[in-house]
Enzyme design. Structure first.
Site, short mmCIF file in Angstrom:
data_model
loop_
_atom_site.label_atom_id
_atom_site.label_comp_id
_atom_site.label_asym_id
_atom_site.label_seq_id
_atom_site.Cartn_x
_atom_site.Cartn_y
_atom_site.Cartn_z
N GLY A 1 43.71 34.49 36.84
CA GLY A 1 42.56 35.38 36.78
C GLY A 1 42.77 36.65 37.59
CG HIS A 2 43.59 36.59 41.21
ND1 HIS A 2 42.25 36.88 41.30
CD2 HIS A 2 43.73 35.38 41.81
CE1 HIS A 2 41.62 35.90 41.92
NE2 HIS A 2 42.51 34.97 42.24
CE LYS B 1 45.13 35.81 45.95
NZ LYS B 1 46.11 34.87 45.38
CG HIS C 1 38.32 34.12 43.82
ND1 HIS C 1 38.75 34.79 44.94
CD2 HIS C 1 39.38 33.39 43.39
CE1 HIS C 1 40.01 34.48 45.19
NE2 HIS C 1 40.42 33.64 44.27
#
Ligand SMILES: Nc1ncnc2c1ncn2[C@@H]1O[C@H](COP(=O)(O)OP(=O)(O)O)[C@@H](O)[C@H]1O
Ligand SMILES: Nc1ncnc2c1ncn2[C@@H]1O[C@H](COP(=O)(O)OP(=O)(O)O)[C@@H](O)[C@H]1O
Ligand SMILES: [Mg+2]
Ligand SMILES: [Mg+2]
Ligand SMILES: [Mg+2]
Ligand SMILES: [Mg+2]
Lengths: 204, 333, 333, 204
Positions: free
Chosen positions: B55-56, B104, B217
């Site tokens: 999703g990143h 992260k 997110h």
């Protein structure tokens, strides 16, 4: 703890069904203060365990719990994977050393402490630990399954008032107050499902 | 939100496959497709490994290649990868000099990478760098360290370049940890996101609202405020960044500023470039003149509309690492 | 739709300023900011000039630099630039070998570039290449030639590389016109767009609808259909492309396919890569094996969600031009 | 045609006001079958002319029209810029050669032909030409301004039934049918505004 293969397989099925039934709700809780995937994460983990249930149920209880923990770790990912995984793996390891009703309470305490170390977290952080600690206290007191389940539910509910200090919800600062923690919620659901089984099959 | 998708369960895997096929000169799948790695490993170099939830994109898989990452492990959407993926990446890319894990700062990522490091400790020399660059989650909000957001690119680029030049594991760890004080990012969202398996957006913004201080997110940010013009938005992000950088760095004339404008996935280049121009003016008005720039869509939150600014105050050596050659799917010069 | 914007009147100008400031090593503004040009012109080389409405960024300004365009003229959003801009660009970048104008086939663009060419005819040798690559607007739909859409990148890259190698004006025109038969694109939109000065979207898609055969101006497409999974969407786009390419080219084993997946501005990399993987499979199943790939956000329609596929069947010489060095804000290798 | 500076300035003001008033409507028409900017484009053009109105009105009519055309071309962009610009520039050039009422009709015909050449278009293509041709026919017939205006309006309206063969609307194929062409609409609005002025100030 004397669970046979039938019990274990039934419990796995129960937990999986419970998470499946409440998956959307767990994700909705996670949307409010996290990233909205807790239901999907837990479902994935329980499905993986369920797929292996026969092999797992055939193991001695300690090995079975350790295996369940490993399957959860390797399938859930995110925060829930290592936390639930550590809980189950440590429970299995502890019961492998001493498997008596007295030992169970001590083992649970150890396993919960391992979860806290893994998460670098403690009571009041608004996580699943806020359900695990009170459940552990009831287990020490040898409370009836129904009581333990009720305690888990109210413990989950009480996370609503907390400000999160761990997990994604902590990014929101004070905005995390007013929402139940999704991990606490899934933990209460699983506790209640397991207690329900014991209540029915081993009236205390 | 509609997505170009076959089924939620296949979303991530099919996207990774597309990335690998589009860049087969640079990257290949690792065993069992548990990770993506450089096609040509450099023997004797520290293996630089990162990863995180999907999703990143293009983070992290898009930064695998010469001069940046050796491997990237991708989890489900917004879900850290599992330890077996990370262990497999270490086993396949460690050519003897050990592994540097770039993580992260999210509890899930930290725990999964930590479990992987424990599991592989007997076979590999391992160090971990936790990225903490988010200006919105400083000590005032959270005691547990900042989130890692768009500044992660800077960390991955600099550590990748240093490893390529032969830096050892310990030196890389030191370099990486030193970066955390120098990099700050701040994001704004104009629209929430929907997960692939859930049409509901993680937060619902009205036509006149925005979320300030968001992460990557789709989670809500620090505050919701009225939508504003670009100057006001940039000022708000820029001020947060300045407030969260150490004053002694801000005042150090020998440091070289790098300015990054990062789109979250749903914001187009025309708006990102506009934001870059205003951010540039904002920082220059505060005496900070960027000497390097990057504008684009690098660290996303699915198709969230919005962007983040990142300011990095680098030493001349660090700036040279930024400029070192890089050949990855998403970054190359 | 909210935009990162100060005021509609300043939207384009502020975005162009950001682009120039972010890439000041490569590009500068031309006189009166009427266009953006290469910082370092190459004397004796044909000046390759393009332009069009804003809202398609990084096209065209992002492709100014070594190996591609010498100048790009930008109009208001979705509005062709005016002749004075184009004339000024010719006057400032023609170093003696003449000007090649690359124009997407829209009536407005064609007419404005034509007027500019008429006005500057006494001072410059000028040739024009009209780009026509859209599969949705073939002769069956429209007698006036196809739209120019994402395939424009291929035309600009190849002509820019050929000019850099010293090709003369006539040869460039011939090369450019030959490309039109070889390149086809087809787009799908999942969401309409709103102009900066108008909150209403140009078309309103329900949550279960999509527009097939869209262009890059937020205009409706050929048909509106039910939303489908990615395989079905890619099949539909791929089939339209195959149907609109000349059969003799499709059957020519000596041609080298280039596959481009282009995001329209609101679609994130995770979906674009997924689309690339499926498109790759689709064309391979039809015997077409791409040897070069490009996936990203290059030719946009503001923040429209959706994407287009482009297939180009290149000769080996043309493929070499694609691979030639390029250094622009949005494309570099 | 004998327009003095006052007339010209007034006409510029009228046209600008008319376009401003209907800008949103023109853009809405353009959204349906084009890219939604026709109102903004025309406003930009008329504002630029309006800003120069004193200098323009001071010029002899042919030079004034030519100048208006150039200002439109250099400010509108898109399709409308070169088309309206060509119309005005050619009108100015033609009237520069012969400025009589008879010559006006012929000049208008020439200017419209130049627009058609610029647009490579003709009657029935669903463009502003579908207003210009009938207007030109009424001018030849020396119809009263009111009649010309009515004819322009109905001509614009009749583009609704056409399938576009030029301009962006042509990309839609048959889907372009059922919507009035924005360029035809702006052309009718301007024609009507100008005719209204003549009706009031030069009763025929
Ligand atoms: N550091 C931590 N310690 C204990 N529990 C945590 C920690 N971080 C997160 N959690 C628990 O995990 C839950 C979130 O799990 P999940 O949504 O599956 O993972 P993620 O946050 O990675 O998306 C939280 O609701 C919380 O109960
Ligand atoms: N080739 C052409 N010939 C004549 N008129 C045209 C042509 N192309 C477009 N038009 C006219 O221009 C109008 C559109 O103008 P506008 O929206 O301002 O420009 P654009 O299409 O570039 O956005 C159309 O409605 C039509 O009347
Ligand atoms: Mg979560
Ligand atoms: Mg998650
Ligand atoms: Mg337009
Ligand atoms: Mg238009």
């Amino acid at each position: 703890m004397h669970l046979d293969a039938t019990d274990l397989a039934a419990l796995i099925g129960l937990c999986r069904a419970e998470i499946d039934r409440h998956g959307e709700h767990l994700s909705a809780l996670d949307s409010a203060i996290g990233d909205g995937d807790h239901g999907a994460n837990m479902r994935r983990g329980l499905e993986a365990v369920f797929a292996e249930r026969d092999a797992i149920a055939a193991l001695p209880l300690p090995a079975a719990l350790e295996r369940i923990g490993l399957v959860l770790v390797m399938n859930i990912g995110g925060a829930a994977g290592p936390l639930y995984g550590t809980l189950l793996m440590e429970l299995g390891r502890g019961l492998g050393i001493a498997d008596t009703p007295e030992a169970f309470a001590a083992t649970l305490e150890h396993a919960i402490a391992a979860v806290a170390r893994r998460g670098r977290s403690g009571p009041g952080d608004k996580t699943l630990l806020d359900v695990l600690y009170p459940v552990q206290a009831e287990v020490v007191r040898r409370s009836a399954p129904g009581r333990i389940a009720a305690c888990a539910r109210s413990a989950a509910h009480s996370t609503e008032a907390m400000q999160a200090r761990r997990g994604r919800a902590s990014f929101l600062g004070p905005r995390s107050i007013g929402h139940e923690d999704p991990g606490a919620s899934s933990c209460a659901l699983l506790t209640a499902a397991i207690c329900g089984y014991f209540e029915e099959h081993r009236p205390s | 939100m509609k997505k170009i998708m076959n089924a939620p369960e296949r979303f991530v895997a099919e996207s990774l496959e597309g990335l690998v096929r589009a860049h087969e000169d640079l990257v290949v799948f690792g065993g069992e497709r548990k990770f993506i790695r450089r096609r040509h490993l450099a023997p004797g170099k520290v293996a630089v490994i990162s990863g995180g939830g999907a999703g990143h994109e293009p983070l992290h898989s898009g930064f695998v290649g010469h001069g940046m990452l050796d491997a990237a492990c991708t989890g489900h959407v917004f879900t850290s990868p599992t330890p077996d993926q990370i262990v497999a990446a270490m086993d396949e890319t460690d050519t003897g000099a050990g592994c540097l894990l770039i993580v992260k700062n999210y509890d899930g990522d930290v725990m999964n990478f930590e479990m992987a490091a424990e599991m592989a400790a007997s076979r590999h020399a391992i160090e971990t760098v936790i990225v903490e660059d988010d200006a919105a989650t400083g000590p005032a909000v959270r005691s547990r360290g900042r989130r890692g957001v768009a500044g992660t690119i800077v960390v991955e680029k600099l550590l990748g370049a240093a490893a390529e030049r032969g830096a050892e594991l310990g030196a890389l760890k030191e370099l990486g940890e030193g970066l955390n004080a120098r990099i700050r990012s701040m994001g704004v969202a104009l629209r929430g996101v929907a997960m692939p398996n859930n049409p509901r957006e993680t937060f619902d913004l009205g036509p006149e609202e925005m979320e300030i201080g968001v992460g990557i997110h789709g989670e809500p940010g620090l505050t919701r405020t009225g939508f504003a013009d670009a100057d006001a938005i940039i000022r708000r992000l820029g001020e947060a960044i300045l407030a969260e950088l150490p004053p002694e760095l801000l005042g150090d004339p020998d440091l070289r500023p790098l300015l990054l404008v990062n789109g979250f996935g749903g914001t187009p280049p025309i708006e990102l470039y506009l934001a870059y121009g205003l951010a540039r003016r904002f920082f220059e008005a505060h005496g900070i003149v960027p000497v390097r720039s990057l504008t684009g869509t690098f660290v996303t939150s699915l198709d969230m509309a919005g962007l983040s600014l990142t300011l990095a105050l680098l030493t001349p050596d660090q700036l040279a690492l930024w400029g070192a050659p890089v050949a990855t799917p998403a970054l190359s010069w």
